[in-house]
Design an enzyme around this catalytic site. Structure first.
Site, PDB file in Angstrom:
ATOM      1  N   ASN A 140      -1.233  -9.413  25.372  1.00 56.65           N
ATOM      2  CA  ASN A 140      -0.772  -8.342  26.241  1.00 56.65           C
ATOM      3  C   ASN A 140      -1.118  -8.610  27.703  1.00 56.65           C
ATOM      4  OD1 ASN A 140       0.733  -6.077  25.252  1.00 56.65           O
ATOM      5  ND2 ASN A 140      -1.000  -5.560  23.932  1.00 56.65           N
ATOM      6  N   ASP A 188      -3.026  -2.481  27.350  1.00 50.15           N
ATOM      7  CA  ASP A 188      -1.739  -2.912  26.807  1.00 50.15           C
ATOM      8  C   ASP A 188      -0.982  -3.633  27.924  1.00 50.15           C
ATOM      9  OD1 ASP A 188       0.755  -3.090  25.293  1.00 50.15           O
ATOM     10  OD2 ASP A 188      -0.053  -1.504  24.028  1.00 50.15           O
TER      11      ASP A 188
END
Length: 293
Positions: free
Chosen positions: A148, A199
């Site tokens: 990510n 994220d």
């Protein structure tokens, strides 16, 4: 001080919304419902949402030229003909490994593509991060559980990435001409004692890194020194990835997901899976085009 306004950009509910990318040529945002093999498209001026069936898990899109896109999928990099939607495999990535799929990926300013993979069930260490440039593919980092936060400084001299499971957002020097790492990664943000998980991220012209905090119900902004400078509350528990949108790249679109939630949890998070627009001033920039040959 301007109030923070979060509105629904698209109420199309994605199980695992991810990979938003704005194309200034068509004035459209593209994003993915990864596990269901869908690529979504919404024109900012038209307001029309299109759902493109890809037939396999996919997570990221890059622009090759006005008629072609490069799509990162569970089998590799596919050239997509915009007019017909036809996918043609260009470079296989872990195509023979049914355990993994593509995940967070982004284009370096030079036109190289960093492509992350991960286990479909988040198997520990099953994924990796690859570098693709002009037809050449190299593995950069192995033993990644959830790839990510891949993003780059505007001059291409710095790359960021994370293995979400580690809680550490990494920063590494890059060759601006090739997009290859030129040093050892160092910790940029230690998020292990904070709420939620790191994220997807984007980096603006001022060096501010905007991160979707999965499980943290926020989009968090970090300055060039790694210090938290702003936190924007989100109406969903699992925001997944931001993207700069608009003719001036001055707003943020943010995807989200309901993946992993049972019925009761979904009722408590009714907008989970929708895509949102943050009406806050950002000094964003457009994604570079990818060079495939």
């Amino acid at each position: 001080m301007m109030s923070e306004i979060v509105s629904v950009f698209s109420d199309h509910v994605c199980q695992l919304g991810e990979g938003p990318s704005y194309d200034p040529g068509s004035d459209a945002l593209f994003w993915f419902d990864i596990v269901n093999g869908h690529m979504l498209e919404k024109g900012l001026s038209s307001g029309v949402v299109k759902v493109h069936e890809l037939g396999q898990m996919a997570s990221a899109v890059a622009i090759i030229d006005d008629s072609r896109q490069l799509i990162a999928t569970e089998t590799g990099l596919h050239v997509r003909d915009v007019a017909t939607g036809k996918l043609t495999l260009h470079t296989a990535i872990e195509a023979d490994n049914p355990v993994t799929r593509s995940n967070d990926s982004r284009v370096h300013p030079c036109g190289a593509f960093w492509v992350g993979t991960m286990g479909k069930k988040e198997e520990k260490g099953a994924g990796a991060i690859y570098w693709f440039f002009k037809g050449e593919l190299r593995k950069l980092y192995s033993d990644i559980t959830v790839s990510n936060s891949i993003c780059f400084s505007e001059d291409g001299a710095i790359a960021y990435y994370t293995d979400t499971s580690s809680g550490l957002l990494m920063r590494v020097a890059c060759d601006p001409a090739t997009g290859l790492p030129s040093g050892e990664p160092k910790v940029f943000v230690d998020h292990r004692s904070s709420r939620g998980y790191i994220d997807g991220s984007v980096l603006d012209r001022d060096g501010i890194l905007w991160n979707a905090c999965w499980g943290g119900k926020a989009v968090e902004a970090y300055g060039p020194d790694g210090k938290l400078v702003r936190s924007v509350a989100m109406p969903v528990t699992q925001p997944s990835c931001p993207a700069f949108v608009g003719r001036k790249a001055d707003r943020l679109a943010v995807t989200s997901a309901w993946s992993g939630k049972d019925e009761k949890q979904r009722q408590l998070d009714p907008q989970a899976g929708m895509t949102f627009l943050l009406d806050i001033p950002v000094n964003g920039r457009f994604e570079p085009r990818v060079l495939i040959a």
